[in-house]
Design an enzyme around this catalytic site. Structure first.
Site, mmCIF file in Angstrom:
data_model
loop_
_atom_site.group_PDB
_atom_site.id
_atom_site.type_symbol
_atom_site.label_atom_id
_atom_site.label_comp_id
_atom_site.label_asym_id
_atom_site.label_seq_id
_atom_site.Cartn_x
_atom_site.Cartn_y
_atom_site.Cartn_z
ATOM 1 N N HIS A 108 54.131 10.307 5.117
ATOM 2 C CA HIS A 108 52.872 10.657 4.466
ATOM 3 C C HIS A 108 52.583 12.147 4.691
ATOM 4 O O HIS A 108 53.339 12.829 5.382
ATOM 5 C CB HIS A 108 51.728 9.835 5.059
ATOM 6 C CG HIS A 108 51.904 8.362 4.896
ATOM 7 N ND1 HIS A 108 51.164 7.442 5.590
ATOM 8 C CD2 HIS A 108 52.754 7.651 4.117
ATOM 9 C CE1 HIS A 108 51.527 6.217 5.240
ATOM 10 N NE2 HIS A 108 52.506 6.312 4.352
ATOM 11 N N SER B 74 48.040 3.911 5.675
ATOM 12 C CA SER B 74 47.375 2.848 4.914
ATOM 13 C C SER B 74 46.406 2.023 5.746
ATOM 14 O O SER B 74 45.423 1.518 5.219
ATOM 15 C CB SER B 74 48.415 1.897 4.319
ATOM 16 O OG SER B 74 49.197 2.553 3.374
ATOM 17 N N ASP C 289 53.926 5.406 -2.634
ATOM 18 C CA ASP C 289 54.184 5.331 -1.196
ATOM 19 C C ASP C 289 55.532 4.701 -0.864
ATOM 20 O O ASP C 289 56.318 5.263 -0.117
ATOM 21 C CB ASP C 289 53.073 4.537 -0.518
ATOM 22 C CG ASP C 289 53.249 4.555 0.989
ATOM 23 O OD1 ASP C 289 53.092 5.636 1.574
ATOM 24 O OD2 ASP C 289 53.576 3.504 1.562
ATOM 25 N N ASP D 77 57.958 7.681 9.324
ATOM 26 C CA ASP D 77 56.748 8.459 9.621
ATOM 27 C C ASP D 77 57.123 9.816 10.188
ATOM 28 O O ASP D 77 56.244 10.637 10.479
ATOM 29 C CB ASP D 77 55.861 7.699 10.624
ATOM 30 C CG ASP D 77 55.449 6.331 10.089
ATOM 31 O OD1 ASP D 77 55.252 6.210 8.867
ATOM 32 O OD2 ASP D 77 55.353 5.392 10.894
ATOM 33 N N ARG E 268 63.584 0.335 12.133
ATOM 34 C CA ARG E 268 62.298 -0.328 11.922
ATOM 35 C C ARG E 268 62.203 -1.154 10.645
ATOM 36 O O ARG E 268 61.473 -2.138 10.606
ATOM 37 C CB ARG E 268 61.179 0.722 11.903
ATOM 38 C CG ARG E 268 61.425 1.796 10.857
ATOM 39 C CD ARG E 268 60.234 2.723 10.678
ATOM 40 N NE ARG E 268 59.161 2.049 9.987
ATOM 41 C CZ ARG E 268 57.962 2.565 9.806
ATOM 42 N NH1 ARG E 268 57.684 3.777 10.269
ATOM 43 N NH2 ARG E 268 57.038 1.903 9.149
ATOM 44 N N ARG F 106 49.333 -0.147 15.687
ATOM 45 C CA ARG F 106 49.006 -0.573 14.316
ATOM 46 C C ARG F 106 49.381 -2.031 14.082
ATOM 47 O O ARG F 106 50.416 -2.507 14.548
ATOM 48 C CB ARG F 106 49.699 0.330 13.309
ATOM 49 C CG ARG F 106 49.548 -0.165 11.878
ATOM 50 C CD ARG F 106 49.763 0.900 10.851
ATOM 51 N NE ARG F 106 50.208 0.338 9.588
ATOM 52 C CZ ARG F 106 50.352 1.036 8.472
ATOM 53 N NH1 ARG F 106 50.070 2.333 8.481
ATOM 54 N NH2 ARG F 106 50.765 0.466 7.375
ATOM 55 N N ALA F 107 48.549 -2.693 13.287
ATOM 56 C CA ALA F 107 48.609 -4.153 13.200
ATOM 57 C C ALA F 107 49.685 -4.711 12.269
ATOM 58 O O ALA F 107 50.413 -5.632 12.639
ATOM 59 C CB ALA F 107 47.249 -4.681 12.745
ATOM 60 N N ASP G 22 44.922 6.087 -0.889
ATOM 61 C CA ASP G 22 44.649 5.896 0.541
ATOM 62 C C ASP G 22 45.126 7.056 1.410
ATOM 63 O O ASP G 22 44.646 7.259 2.520
ATOM 64 C CB ASP G 22 45.238 4.569 1.043
ATOM 65 C CG ASP G 22 46.748 4.477 0.894
ATOM 66 O OD1 ASP G 22 47.339 5.266 0.119
ATOM 67 O OD2 ASP G 22 47.350 3.601 1.557
ATOM 68 N N ARG H 177 52.639 -4.449 10.957
ATOM 69 C CA ARG H 177 54.051 -4.727 11.226
ATOM 70 C C ARG H 177 54.281 -5.338 12.613
ATOM 71 O O ARG H 177 55.417 -5.431 13.073
ATOM 72 C CB ARG H 177 54.881 -3.451 11.036
ATOM 73 C CG ARG H 177 54.900 -2.952 9.583
ATOM 74 C CD ARG H 177 55.866 -1.809 9.402
ATOM 75 N NE ARG H 177 55.856 -1.230 8.074
ATOM 76 C CZ ARG H 177 56.540 -1.709 7.025
ATOM 77 N NH1 ARG H 177 57.263 -2.809 7.148
ATOM 78 N NH2 ARG H 177 56.484 -1.095 5.854
#
Ligand code: 3PG
Ligand code: CO
Length: 555
Positions: free
Chosen positions: A497, A77, A426, A167, A202, A282-283, A467, A285
């Site tokens: 994904h 995303s 998602d 993931d 997580r 990645r931003a 996305d 989280r």
């Protein structure tokens, strides 16, 4: 000189109301029983596909088309919405960190020099997601960073791990912990005091996003900083294996644990004089934990202690807040996004999703920048997500509420662009619950219908896209596409994904006759959408944007 003013489109009118729908985790794949979009009743999306070939096509949403290192990288995303909003392809965090590690530049930057000052007397703590998913972080980068930091003076290192299973396959955490433990053992042979100090899943520890649930971050703080957790173990491998053996346990939701020494004391609380790196690139989280680690004034939970540390992010996570202020690698410089152009050209925007995806259609869309460009021209509405649940128990999520807000915004005629993210495919796809994901897909389709009906009423235009893939394939497959079985003969559920392309459909009564998808952009991807939408607003796109997907034929 530079101007924000966009040239008029030679053929397309202004002031149309555009409903711009992003289905999160909605790819196109062969129809089979593990394709939840195929199994679900989705009459609206089906009709868009069947209706008009010149108004429906597929877009690339993974790999290099969205700035990821390789074609084996599934979409996600952050990179997906960055591409959709910015209209250009930027080398993304994963790639930038690879390059910085490869060249060694990471060790020459301000961020590393800053934390290095603590190496002599303090401990270096690394906190982040331990997997090779490549969405938020990558294990091989952590391995290189451990090596590099220890060669440059780090004498005492503590790693605080977050297990994945979202993931990557559920259960893969065990192997990642083994790999990390091997590396740490090698460091210990070299005289470096290195070990795992804490951990947790997580989705339950640390990696919340968009302030959905600060308790998640607090659990992490307690384990990582205070050295306190309900579960104590002698080593991380034992911790993960034991906690996974509990009924219904999975990697995503492992409870927090700390590693203790023989006297029962936690081996790695964060204290004054230490250095801390959050190693996710990645931003979304990382913003919340970054605030907890960096902000002197903080009231989201009781931190008990606020140690004086040197903290750096792998990247800077929020360009507007400049958070964190120290970072190892500079983030992609995503500027002049379509949202910023539109406010300068009199285009009014409304954006909406529920909490868990709200930042996707605002923060990510605007190039990892929080807030409005111009609050007079934009309105962003967040619908509170249910928190503390996994979304397979509530697969409809807030799809209808989002659609109602979009409908009302469209019917109010106050906005030219009404943009939403529909999270169902998602968020439910990530739970690995196939039945629930089928319900989720139907709910998203219902929401699309409600928005398209409103567009119909105001004579507007719709653009429906996604996305990245997720719900269209829920099973791990062999190279030839056959579902893979585990040792007990069960299929291996794919929570992550996919590499699949996503659909894009345009239409509505306001779409000028003669507008159709060009057939000379066969490799088109998400980054081509921004120019397309700018055209539909009646403007030419900036010349450095990826090309538009549409043409206007006279007829
Ligand atoms: C997550 O953060 O939930 C997953 O790692 C990626 O999902 P998203 O890219 O769809 O947000
Ligand atoms: Co996702």
């Amino acid at each position: 000189g530079f101007s924000w003013k966009l040239p008029d489109h030679p053929k397309l009118p202004k002031d149309k109301i555009i409903g711009l729908i992003v289905l999160d985790g909605w790819g196109e794949a062969n129809p089979d029983r593990y394709n939840c979009i195929h199994v679900a009743e989705t009459p609206t999306m089906d009709s868009l596909k069947k209706g008009a070939p010149e108004h429906w096509r597929l877009l690339r949403a993974h790999g290099k088309a969205v700035g990821l290192p390789t074609e084996d990288d599934m979409g996600n995303s952050e990179v997906g919405h960055n591409a959709l909003g910015a209209g250009r392809i930027y080398a993304q965090g994963a790639k930038l960190v690879d390059l910085a590690l490869e060249s060694g530049k990471i060790y020459e930057g301000e961020g590393f020099k800053y934390i290095k000052e603590s190496f002599e007397t303090g401990t270096l703590h690394l906190i982040g997601l331990l997997s090779d998913g490549g969405v938020h972080s990558r294990l091989d980068q952590v391995q290189l960073l451990l090596k590099g930091a220890s060669e440059r003076g780090a004498k005492r290192i503590r790693v605080h791990i977050l297990t994945d299973g979202r993931d990557v396959l559920d259960g893969s955490s065990v192997g990642f912990v083994e790999t990390l433990e091997n590396d740490l053992a090698k460091l210990r042979e070299k005289g470096i005091d290195a070990q795992i100090a804490s951990g947790g899943g997580r989705m339950y520890v640390t990696m919340d996003r968009y302030e959905n649930d600060w308790e998640v971050v607090k659990r992490g703080w307690d384990a990582q900083v205070l050295g306190e957790a309900p579960h104590k173990f002698k080593n991380a491998l034992e911790a993960v294996k034991t906690l996974r053996a509990e009924p219904k346990a999975n990697d995503q939701y492992l409870p927090p644990f700390v590693i203790v020494d023989d006297s029962g004391k936690s081996v790695g609380p964060i204290v004054d004089g230490d250095a801390v790196v959050t190693f996710n690139f990645r931003a979304d989280r990382m913003v919340m934990i970054a605030k907890a680690l960096e902000y002197e004034n903080f009231d989201k939970f009781d931190r008990v202690r606020f140690p004086k540390i040197r903290y750096a992010g792998m990247l800077q996570y929020d360009g507007e807040l400049k958070l964190p202020s120290h970072y190892l690698v500079s983030p992609p410089e995503i500027e002049r996004t379509s949202g910023e152009y539109l406010v300068h050209n009199g285009v009014r925007t409304f954006a909406c999703s529920e909490t868990v995806k709200f930042g996707h259609v605002t923060f990510f869309w605007n190039g990892n920048r929080s807030g409005y460009f111009n609050s007079e021209m934009e309105e962003y509405v967040e619908i509170p997500s249910d928190s503390g649940i996994t979304f397979n128990v509530q697969p409809k999520m807030k799809a209808i509420e989002i659609a109602e807000k979009a409908r009302d915004a469209i019917l109010s005629r106050k906005f030219h662009q009404v943009r939403v993210n529909l999270p169902n495919g998602d968020m439910v796809g990530h739970t690995g619950d196939i039945e629930a994901t089928v319900v989720a897909c139907k709910a998203a389709d219902d929401a699309v219908k409600m928005i398209l009906d409103a567009i119909e009423q105001v004579g507007g235009i719709y653009v429906v896209t996604a996305d990245h893939g997720n719900a269209e394939d829920m099973v791990k497959r062999s190279k030839s596409g056959e579902p893979l079985l585990d040792k007990s003969g069960k299929i291996q559920i794919l929570t992550s994904h996919t590499l699949q392309p996503v659909p894009i459909a345009i239409g509505g009564p306001g779409l000028a006759p003669g507008v159709r998808f060009r057939n000379d952009v066969p490799t088109g991807g998400l980054a081509n959408v921004a120019a397309t939408v700018i055209n539909l607003h009646g403007y030419e796109a900036p010349s450095d944007y990826e090309t538009t997907l549409i043409e206007v034929v006279d007829g």
